[in-house]
Design a protein around this motif. Structure first.
Motif, mmCIF file in Angstrom:
data_model
loop_
_atom_site.group_PDB
_atom_site.id
_atom_site.type_symbol
_atom_site.label_atom_id
_atom_site.label_comp_id
_atom_site.label_asym_id
_atom_site.label_seq_id
_atom_site.Cartn_x
_atom_site.Cartn_y
_atom_site.Cartn_z
ATOM 1 N N ASP A 1 44.015 37.312 -33.617
ATOM 2 C CA ASP A 1 45.440 37.366 -33.941
ATOM 3 C C ASP A 1 46.177 38.405 -33.094
ATOM 4 O O ASP A 1 47.380 38.310 -32.890
ATOM 5 C CB ASP A 1 45.648 37.664 -35.427
ATOM 6 C CG ASP A 1 45.381 36.450 -36.303
ATOM 7 O OD1 ASP A 1 45.412 35.310 -35.780
ATOM 8 O OD2 ASP A 1 45.145 36.638 -37.512
ATOM 9 N N TYR B 1 46.099 38.583 -30.030
ATOM 10 C CA TYR B 1 46.504 37.933 -28.786
ATOM 11 C C TYR B 1 47.633 36.923 -28.979
ATOM 12 O O TYR B 1 48.000 36.218 -28.045
ATOM 13 C CB TYR B 1 45.315 37.226 -28.145
ATOM 14 C CG TYR B 1 44.147 38.146 -27.881
ATOM 15 C CD1 TYR B 1 44.305 39.298 -27.124
ATOM 16 C CD2 TYR B 1 42.900 37.861 -28.397
ATOM 17 C CE1 TYR B 1 43.231 40.148 -26.884
ATOM 18 C CE2 TYR B 1 41.818 38.704 -28.160
ATOM 19 C CZ TYR B 1 41.998 39.843 -27.411
ATOM 20 O OH TYR B 1 40.938 40.676 -27.170
ATOM 21 N N SER B 2 48.189 36.863 -30.148
ATOM 22 C CA SER B 2 49.255 35.905 -30.442
ATOM 23 C C SER B 2 50.464 36.143 -29.539
ATOM 24 O O SER B 2 50.925 37.280 -29.382
ATOM 25 C CB SER B 2 49.672 36.038 -31.908
ATOM 26 O OG SER B 2 50.683 35.112 -32.211
ATOM 27 N N LEU C 1 44.045 27.962 -33.528
ATOM 28 C CA LEU C 1 44.612 28.859 -32.520
ATOM 29 C C LEU C 1 46.033 28.446 -32.153
ATOM 30 O O LEU C 1 46.917 29.296 -31.990
ATOM 31 C CB LEU C 1 43.732 28.880 -31.268
ATOM 32 C CG LEU C 1 42.367 29.549 -31.403
ATOM 33 C CD1 LEU C 1 41.597 29.431 -30.101
ATOM 34 C CD2 LEU C 1 42.495 30.997 -31.832
ATOM 35 N N ARG D 1 48.429 29.477 -34.751
ATOM 36 C CA ARG D 1 48.584 30.928 -34.745
ATOM 37 C C ARG D 1 49.234 31.425 -33.460
ATOM 38 O O ARG D 1 49.371 32.630 -33.254
ATOM 39 C CB ARG D 1 47.213 31.575 -34.941
ATOM 40 C CG ARG D 1 46.668 31.316 -36.330
ATOM 41 C CD ARG D 1 45.165 31.421 -36.453
ATOM 42 N NE ARG D 1 44.571 32.619 -35.900
ATOM 43 C CZ ARG D 1 43.259 32.731 -35.681
ATOM 44 N NH1 ARG D 1 42.437 31.749 -35.965
ATOM 45 N NH2 ARG D 1 42.775 33.833 -35.174
ATOM 46 N N ASN D 2 49.645 30.517 -32.576
ATOM 47 C CA ASN D 2 50.309 30.843 -31.309
ATOM 48 C C ASN D 2 49.422 31.696 -30.399
ATOM 49 O O ASN D 2 49.868 32.660 -29.787
ATOM 50 C CB ASN D 2 51.655 31.525 -31.564
ATOM 51 C CG ASN D 2 52.518 31.538 -30.330
ATOM 52 O OD1 ASN D 2 52.387 30.692 -29.455
ATOM 53 N ND2 ASN D 2 53.405 32.523 -30.234
ATOM 54 N N ILE D 3 48.136 31.324 -30.355
ATOM 55 C CA ILE D 3 47.175 32.025 -29.501
ATOM 56 C C ILE D 3 46.757 31.062 -28.403
ATOM 57 O O ILE D 3 46.192 30.010 -28.671
ATOM 58 C CB ILE D 3 45.943 32.478 -30.304
ATOM 59 C CG1 ILE D 3 46.367 33.418 -31.436
ATOM 60 C CG2 ILE D 3 44.917 33.137 -29.388
ATOM 61 C CD1 ILE D 3 45.255 33.741 -32.420
#
Length: 160
Positions: free
Chosen positions: A95, A97-98, A132, A135-137
């Motif tokens: 998270d 790295y979002s 991912l 979670r916008n990663i």
């Protein structure tokens, strides 16, 4: 001899009719290659010409159904969030790295993604990719390629 010529003529005519009917049904559904389709703003847009993720197979199938045999299918199916529920796969540390661009990861951070990918069960990989995305990663490009390869291989073995 005459009977064989009649049978051959029937096969040729029948095949031609089937070809024309199939081509007409694809064009009517808006899936024929090269036939422009109108977009919402009224401009013409070719079905395949603007796609950047066209598979390398070059088979020309444009029926919109994913058979699981082309890299396009994997990209489309993994990027489409089937569920909006975020499921964690013991990867809460990602998270942090979002919102980061995929190319900005260091070698150590890329290895962190790779380690998680390689420890997942094969049945969890597609869900992890969806998680991912929700979670916008963004995955590092190398890990993304590995993920697509794993999913592609899993689909090929499942079809056999």
């Amino acid at each position: 001899m005459i009977a064989a010529a009649i049978i051959l003529a029937i096969l040729v005519v029948g095949g031609g009719l089937i070809y024309l009917l199939d081509r007409g049904s694809r064009r009517g559904a808006g899936n024929s290659e090269g036939a422009p389709s109108a977009t919402a703003d009224g401009s013409d847009k070719s079905d395949r010409s603007d796609r950047s993720d066209v598979s390398d197979s070059g088979d020309g199938e444009g029926d919109g159904v994913c058979c699981g045999m082309h890299i396009t299918c994997e990209k489309d199916s993994l990027s489409t969030a089937v569920s909006t529920e975020i499921i964690y796969y013991d990867d809460e540390e990602l998270d942090a790295y979002s919102g980061r661009p995929a190319e900005s990861y260091s070698g150590e951070e890329t290895e962190q993604f790779r380690d998680i990918l390689l420890t997942l069960l094969p049945t969890d990989i597609a869900g992890w990719a969806r998680s991912l995305q929700l979670r916008n990663i963004a995955l590092p490009p190398e890990v993304s390629d590995e993920l697509l390869l794993i999913v592609s291989e899993a689909r090929q073995t499942a079809q056999q």
